[in-house]
Motif scaffolding. Sequence first.
Motif, PDB file in Angstrom:
ATOM      1  N   TYR A  18       3.450  -6.881  -8.906  1.00 53.32           N
ATOM      2  CA  TYR A  18       2.807  -6.815  -7.601  1.00 53.32           C
ATOM      3  C   TYR A  18       1.334  -7.119  -7.813  1.00 53.32           C
ATOM      4  CZ  TYR A  18       7.061  -4.337  -6.340  1.00 53.32           C
ATOM      5  OH  TYR A  18       8.369  -3.991  -6.125  1.00 53.32           O
ATOM      6  N   TYR A  22       5.299   1.949  -6.193  1.00 57.89           N
ATOM      7  CA  TYR A  22       5.715   1.505  -4.871  1.00 57.89           C
ATOM      8  C   TYR A  22       4.784   2.046  -3.786  1.00 57.89           C
ATOM      9  CZ  TYR A  22       8.826   0.323  -1.016  1.00 57.89           C
ATOM     10  OH  TYR A  22       9.343  -0.192   0.143  1.00 57.89           O
ATOM     11  N   ASP A  23       4.403   3.321  -3.882  1.00 56.84           N
ATOM     12  CA  ASP A  23       3.477   3.917  -2.907  1.00 56.84           C
ATOM     13  C   ASP A  23       2.120   3.213  -2.943  1.00 56.84           C
ATOM     14  OD1 ASP A  23       5.411   5.702  -2.080  1.00 56.84           O
ATOM     15  OD2 ASP A  23       4.625   7.382  -3.273  1.00 56.84           O
ATOM     16  N   SER A  83      -0.601  -8.390  -0.526  1.00 58.86           N
ATOM     17  CA  SER A  83      -0.035  -8.410  -1.875  1.00 58.86           C
ATOM     18  C   SER A  83       1.066  -9.456  -1.975  1.00 58.86           C
ATOM     19  CB  SER A  83       0.518  -7.037  -2.254  1.00 58.86           C
ATOM     20  OG  SER A  83       1.606  -6.697  -1.432  1.00 58.86           O
ATOM     21  N   ASN A  85      -2.327  -7.376  -5.895  1.00 56.43           N
ATOM     22  CA  ASN A  85      -3.180  -7.149  -4.738  1.00 56.43           C
ATOM     23  C   ASN A  85      -4.082  -8.375  -4.648  1.00 56.43           C
ATOM     24  OD1 ASN A  85      -5.371  -6.455  -3.057  1.00 56.43           O
ATOM     25  ND2 ASN A  85      -5.063  -4.278  -3.486  1.00 56.43           N
ATOM     26  N   VAL A 126       1.465   0.111  -4.008  1.00 61.14           N
ATOM     27  CA  VAL A 126       1.616  -1.261  -3.527  1.00 61.14           C
ATOM     28  C   VAL A 126       1.738  -1.281  -2.000  1.00 61.14           C
ATOM     29  CG1 VAL A 126       3.208  -3.229  -3.534  1.00 61.14           C
ATOM     30  CG2 VAL A 126       2.548  -2.150  -5.686  1.00 61.14           C
ATOM     31  N   ASN A 127       2.431  -0.318  -1.440  1.00 60.51           N
ATOM     32  CA  ASN A 127       2.563  -0.249   0.020  1.00 60.51           C
ATOM     33  C   ASN A 127       1.243   0.019   0.720  1.00 60.51           C
ATOM     34  OD1 ASN A 127       5.210  -0.934   0.483  1.00 60.51           O
ATOM     35  ND2 ASN A 127       5.951   1.147   0.187  1.00 60.51           N
ATOM     36  N   SER A 128       0.286   0.584  -0.003  1.00 56.15           N
ATOM     37  CA  SER A 128      -1.028   0.846   0.604  1.00 56.15           C
ATOM     38  C   SER A 128      -1.926  -0.401   0.587  1.00 56.15           C
ATOM     39  CB  SER A 128      -1.726   2.003  -0.120  1.00 56.15           C
ATOM     40  OG  SER A 128      -2.191   1.597  -1.389  1.00 56.15           O
ATOM     41  N   TRP A 129      -1.533  -1.416  -0.167  1.00 56.42           N
ATOM     42  CA  TRP A 129      -2.333  -2.644  -0.231  1.00 56.42           C
ATOM     43  C   TRP A 129      -2.136  -3.442   1.058  1.00 56.42           C
ATOM     44  CZ3 TRP A 129      -0.517  -4.446  -5.735  1.00 56.42           C
ATOM     45  CH2 TRP A 129      -1.087  -3.618  -6.698  1.00 56.42           C
ATOM     46  N   GLU A 130      -3.230  -3.975   1.570  1.00 55.36           N
ATOM     47  CA  GLU A 130      -3.142  -4.764   2.793  1.00 55.36           C
ATOM     48  C   GLU A 130      -2.508  -6.131   2.527  1.00 55.36           C
ATOM     49  OE1 GLU A 130      -6.032  -6.335   6.374  1.00 55.36           O
ATOM     50  OE2 GLU A 130      -6.694  -4.693   5.089  1.00 55.36           O
ATOM     51  N   ASN A 182       8.254   5.150  -7.937  1.00 49.52           N
ATOM     52  CA  ASN A 182       7.756   5.622  -6.640  1.00 49.52           C
ATOM     53  C   ASN A 182       6.233   5.611  -6.574  1.00 49.52           C
ATOM     54  OD1 ASN A 182      10.247   5.976  -5.417  1.00 49.52           O
ATOM     55  ND2 ASN A 182      10.475   8.044  -6.246  1.00 49.52           N
ATOM     56  N   CYS A 215       4.603 -10.202  -4.393  1.00 45.86           N
ATOM     57  CA  CYS A 215       5.562  -9.690  -5.364  1.00 45.86           C
ATOM     58  C   CYS A 215       6.160 -10.875  -6.121  1.00 45.86           C
ATOM     59  CB  CYS A 215       6.670  -8.923  -4.645  1.00 45.86           C
ATOM     60  SG  CYS A 215       8.008  -8.391  -5.719  1.00 45.86           S
TER      61      CYS A 215
END
Length: 144
Positions: free
Chosen positions: A22, A54-55, A63, A24, A57-61, A51, A65
């Motif tokens: 991942y 994943y948490d 990104s 950013n 990466v989900n916070s990145w505006e 997890n 994969c």
Amino acid sequence: MDYPQEIIRNIAQEIDMGMICYLNTDTMELDSVLGSSYDAYGSGDYDDIYNQVYDKVNSWEHSICIEPLESWESFKIMERFTEEVIPENNVFKDTLVRAMSRRHPFRNFKFHIDNSPYRQDWFDFKQQQLEMHVRNLLEANSGE
């Protein structure tokens, strides 16, 4: 967008080891987790690590994969190496072609490469091909 060569190289090395990467695209921060081809998912320790990544990466505006190559893509790299790097009329070229046409082509190819003078050529070629693959994916996704 121009991505730093070091990022491209690092992603190529990670996906070569079976990692899902991942990136950013705002900060060029890179994180990775084991790809699905590994059986580590049953381990509670690995679930926690996955997890956490994943948490984050989900916070990145923004990104991207990048997953490991499919086996057919890796096989194509082996074929290109055999065609482009090994000289014509070379007995070793015939050995590799036969190795790739048998059962367990990856294992056979690796055995012959590891015991040949072309070992470093293979590593260099594979890295270059993986970097080209990563660069193409990054460029294709930079408009999203």
